[in-house]
Write a protein that holds these residues in place. Sequence first.
Motif, PDB file in Angstrom:
ATOM      1  N   ASP A  82     -16.991  -5.985   2.056  1.00  0.00           N
ATOM      2  CA  ASP A  82     -15.660  -6.652   1.715  1.00  0.00           C
ATOM      3  C   ASP A  82     -14.410  -5.522   2.086  1.00  0.00           C
ATOM      4  O   ASP A  82     -14.200  -4.915   1.374  1.00  0.00           O
ATOM      5  N   PRO A  83     -13.977  -5.804   3.378  1.00  0.00           N
ATOM      6  CA  PRO A  83     -12.702  -4.791   3.579  1.00  0.00           C
ATOM      7  C   PRO A  83     -11.524  -4.950   2.708  1.00  0.00           C
ATOM      8  O   PRO A  83     -10.822  -4.137   2.463  1.00  0.00           O
ATOM      9  N   ILE A  84     -11.376  -6.227   2.114  1.00  0.00           N
ATOM     10  CA  ILE A  84     -10.427  -6.475   1.266  1.00  0.00           C
ATOM     11  C   ILE A  84     -10.718  -5.765  -0.236  1.00  0.00           C
ATOM     12  O   ILE A  84      -9.703  -5.151  -0.655  1.00  0.00           O
ATOM     13  N   PHE A  85     -11.795  -6.067  -0.666  1.00  0.00           N
ATOM     14  CA  PHE A  85     -12.386  -5.222  -1.956  1.00  0.00           C
ATOM     15  C   PHE A  85     -11.959  -3.731  -1.816  1.00  0.00           C
ATOM     16  O   PHE A  85     -11.316  -3.225  -2.844  1.00  0.00           O
ATOM     17  N   HIS A  86     -12.224  -3.295  -0.821  1.00  0.00           N
ATOM     18  CA  HIS A  86     -12.208  -1.470  -0.696  1.00  0.00           C
ATOM     19  C   HIS A  86     -10.723  -1.031  -0.168  1.00  0.00           C
ATOM     20  O   HIS A  86     -10.317  -0.263  -0.658  1.00  0.00           O
ATOM     21  N   GLY A  87     -10.188  -1.929   0.899  1.00  0.00           N
ATOM     22  CA  GLY A  87      -9.116  -1.417   1.563  1.00  0.00           C
ATOM     23  C   GLY A  87      -7.820  -2.000   0.735  1.00  0.00           C
ATOM     24  O   GLY A  87      -6.840  -1.282   0.880  1.00  0.00           O
ATOM     25  N   LEU A  88      -7.865  -3.007  -0.170  1.00  0.00           N
ATOM     26  CA  LEU A  88      -6.858  -3.417  -1.012  1.00  0.00           C
ATOM     27  C   LEU A  88      -7.402  -3.172  -2.527  1.00  0.00           C
ATOM     28  O   LEU A  88      -7.283  -4.191  -3.298  1.00  0.00           O
ATOM     29  N   ASN A  89      -7.890  -1.794  -3.033  1.00  0.00           N
ATOM     30  CA  ASN A  89      -8.580  -1.744  -4.007  1.00  0.00           C
ATOM     31  C   ASN A  89      -7.800  -1.874  -5.366  1.00  0.00           C
ATOM     32  O   ASN A  89      -6.274  -1.515  -5.326  1.00  0.00           O
ATOM     33  N   GLN A  90      -8.238  -2.050  -6.311  1.00  0.00           N
ATOM     34  CA  GLN A  90      -7.654  -2.500  -7.660  1.00  0.00           C
ATOM     35  C   GLN A  90      -6.749  -0.894  -8.284  1.00  0.00           C
ATOM     36  O   GLN A  90      -5.869  -0.901  -8.794  1.00  0.00           O
ATOM     37  N   ILE A  91      -7.463   0.269  -7.851  1.00  0.00           N
ATOM     38  CA  ILE A  91      -6.963   1.454  -8.242  1.00  0.00           C
ATOM     39  C   ILE A  91      -5.491   1.802  -7.614  1.00  0.00           C
ATOM     40  O   ILE A  91      -4.670   1.972  -8.358  1.00  0.00           O
ATOM     41  N   SER A  92      -5.428   1.589  -6.411  1.00  0.00           N
ATOM     42  CA  SER A  92      -4.209   1.777  -5.777  1.00  0.00           C
ATOM     43  C   SER A  92      -3.061   0.436  -6.039  1.00  0.00           C
ATOM     44  O   SER A  92      -1.918   0.830  -6.297  1.00  0.00           O
ATOM     45  N   ALA A  93      -3.659  -0.735  -6.394  1.00  0.00           N
ATOM     46  CA  ALA A  93      -2.812  -1.743  -6.888  1.00  0.00           C
ATOM     47  C   ALA A  93      -2.132  -1.406  -8.191  1.00  0.00           C
ATOM     48  O   ALA A  93      -0.858  -1.538  -8.861  1.00  0.00           O
ATOM     49  N   ASP A  94      -3.045  -0.769  -9.257  1.00  0.00           N
ATOM     50  CA  ASP A  94      -2.595  -0.498 -10.417  1.00  0.00           C
ATOM     51  C   ASP A  94      -1.464   0.688 -10.280  1.00  0.00           C
ATOM     52  O   ASP A  94      -0.211   0.590 -10.905  1.00  0.00           O
ATOM     53  N   LEU A  95      -1.658   1.642  -9.415  1.00  0.00           N
ATOM     54  CA  LEU A  95      -0.639   2.655  -9.042  1.00  0.00           C
ATOM     55  C   LEU A  95       0.673   2.054  -8.423  1.00  0.00           C
ATOM     56  O   LEU A  95       1.728   2.581  -9.209  1.00  0.00           O
ATOM     57  N   LEU A  96       0.423   1.015  -7.651  1.00  0.00           N
ATOM     58  CA  LEU A  96       1.756   0.385  -7.155  1.00  0.00           C
ATOM     59  C   LEU A  96       2.569  -0.283  -8.304  1.00  0.00           C
ATOM     60  O   LEU A  96       3.648  -0.477  -8.490  1.00  0.00           O
ATOM     61  N   MET A  97       1.492  -0.907  -9.157  1.00  0.00           N
ATOM     62  CA  MET A  97       2.241  -1.655 -10.264  1.00  0.00           C
ATOM     63  C   MET A  97       2.935  -0.783 -10.989  1.00  0.00           C
ATOM     64  O   MET A  97       3.906  -1.140 -11.656  1.00  0.00           O
ATOM     65  N   LEU A  98       2.450   0.316 -11.484  1.00  0.00           N
ATOM     66  CA  LEU A  98       3.017   1.372 -12.490  1.00  0.00           C
ATOM     67  C   LEU A  98       4.199   2.128 -11.912  1.00  0.00           C
ATOM     68  O   LEU A  98       5.465   1.995 -12.447  1.00  0.00           O
ATOM     69  N   ALA A  99       4.354   2.192 -10.720  1.00  0.00           N
ATOM     70  CA  ALA A  99       5.418   2.993  -9.786  1.00  0.00           C
ATOM     71  C   ALA A  99       6.768   1.873 -10.202  1.00  0.00           C
ATOM     72  O   ALA A  99       7.692   2.346 -10.338  1.00  0.00           O
ATOM     73  N   ALA A 100       6.179   0.683  -9.446  1.00  0.00           N
ATOM     74  CA  ALA A 100       7.324  -0.438  -9.279  1.00  0.00           C
ATOM     75  C   ALA A 100       7.835  -0.733 -10.961  1.00  0.00           C
ATOM     76  O   ALA A 100       9.289  -0.805 -11.047  1.00  0.00           O
ATOM     77  N   GLY A 101       6.815  -0.774 -11.856  1.00  0.00           N
ATOM     78  CA  GLY A 101       7.502  -1.072 -13.235  1.00  0.00           C
ATOM     79  C   GLY A 101       8.387   0.140 -13.548  1.00  0.00           C
ATOM     80  O   GLY A 101       9.400  -0.106 -14.448  1.00  0.00           O
ATOM     81  N   ALA A 102       7.997   1.352 -13.254  1.00  0.00           N
ATOM     82  CA  ALA A 102       8.935   2.582 -13.641  1.00  0.00           C
ATOM     83  C   ALA A 102      10.099   2.557 -12.942  1.00  0.00           C
ATOM     84  O   ALA A 102      11.392   2.627 -13.420  1.00  0.00           O
ATOM     85  N   VAL A 103      10.151   2.153 -11.547  1.00  0.00           N
ATOM     86  CA  VAL A 103      11.350   2.052 -10.963  1.00  0.00           C
ATOM     87  C   VAL A 103      12.494   0.965 -11.464  1.00  0.00           C
ATOM     88  O   VAL A 103      13.549   1.270 -11.740  1.00  0.00           O
ATOM     89  N   GLY A 104      11.672  -0.267 -11.780  1.00  0.00           N
ATOM     90  CA  GLY A 104      12.636  -1.299 -12.622  1.00  0.00           C
ATOM     91  C   GLY A 104      13.182  -0.719 -13.994  1.00  0.00           C
ATOM     92  O   GLY A 104      14.472  -1.190 -14.253  1.00  0.00           O
ATOM     93  N   ALA A 105      12.463  -0.088 -14.816  1.00  0.00           N
ATOM     94  CA  ALA A 105      12.788   0.406 -15.779  1.00  0.00           C
ATOM     95  C   ALA A 105      13.903   1.350 -15.825  1.00  0.00           C
ATOM     96  O   ALA A 105      14.909   1.380 -16.582  1.00  0.00           O
TER      97      ALA A 105
END
Length: 288
Positions: A82-105
């Motif tokens: 599954d290229p989606i599972f590996h290429g858009l994986n949850q680890i990088s999604a968590d990093l993106l969420m954390l960074a975006a949340g930090a920018v907003g705060a």
Amino acid sequence: MSTQTPAAGARPLLAADEPRPRFADLVAAEWIKLWSLRSTPWVLALTVLVTIGVNLNAVHSDFVYIDRAARTGTGHRAGAYDPIFHGLNQISADLLMLAAGAVGAISVFGEYATGLVRTTFAAVPDRGAVARAKVLVVTALTTALGAVVATASFFGGNAMLVSRHVGLSITDPGCARCVAAYALIAPVCALVGMATGAVFRFAAASIVAVVTLLFLVPLLFGGDRYELLRRIGNTLPGNAESRLVSNPAAPISWGKYPASVHGSWLALAAWAVASAVVAVVVVRRRDV
């Protein structure tokens, strides 16, 4: 008792004579303030490099398993890789969420920490307009951030898989939805960060609140033992993003109480709207 009269031709300095700032001017001012923070370009640049790097490295690391499957003759059945599972994986999604949340705060508590908010409200007493302009700027910036990460990760990862004949196209079922959801989780989390920054106003408390809401609270609503808890968990931003960023062709089990695609989209929209409302209302009503 003597009185002073204005000189001939002089214009009285009355507040009523000052032109009201246009909303476009407020947006421009908020853009300058956000971008002038030293942390903003560094956080954005590191987020792009790290998240895309994690996704592409995950795909590259799978080459050995893909090649082994080809040598042993097991082939690549539909859904076997599954290229989606590996290429858009949850680890990088968590990093993106954390960074975006930090920018907003940071966009909110940074002004309170430096005292710039007093100057801002002295120049523009309409706090609601200032807050709405800030929401628009942060949303636009983090949407661009998410779009860059999602598109580069998807197309880059699948370009790497062309030689292995297991890649996907953006026109394949579900792929456009996956890329869009992966990109839009960034502005949603940024708005959550803005809400926490407006409520707490201090760096440590705001970041802790972001981490708690996005990563710790979902741990309380997992499993299939209690339906109500699982239904609530399905509406949390990270879980909704995981449901949307899933390959329809992959054999994924979502448990007894799975979230729907439409429900996950509504959950992300609700978090974005509610967070923006909280940020605007708190900034308007609380003292500086």
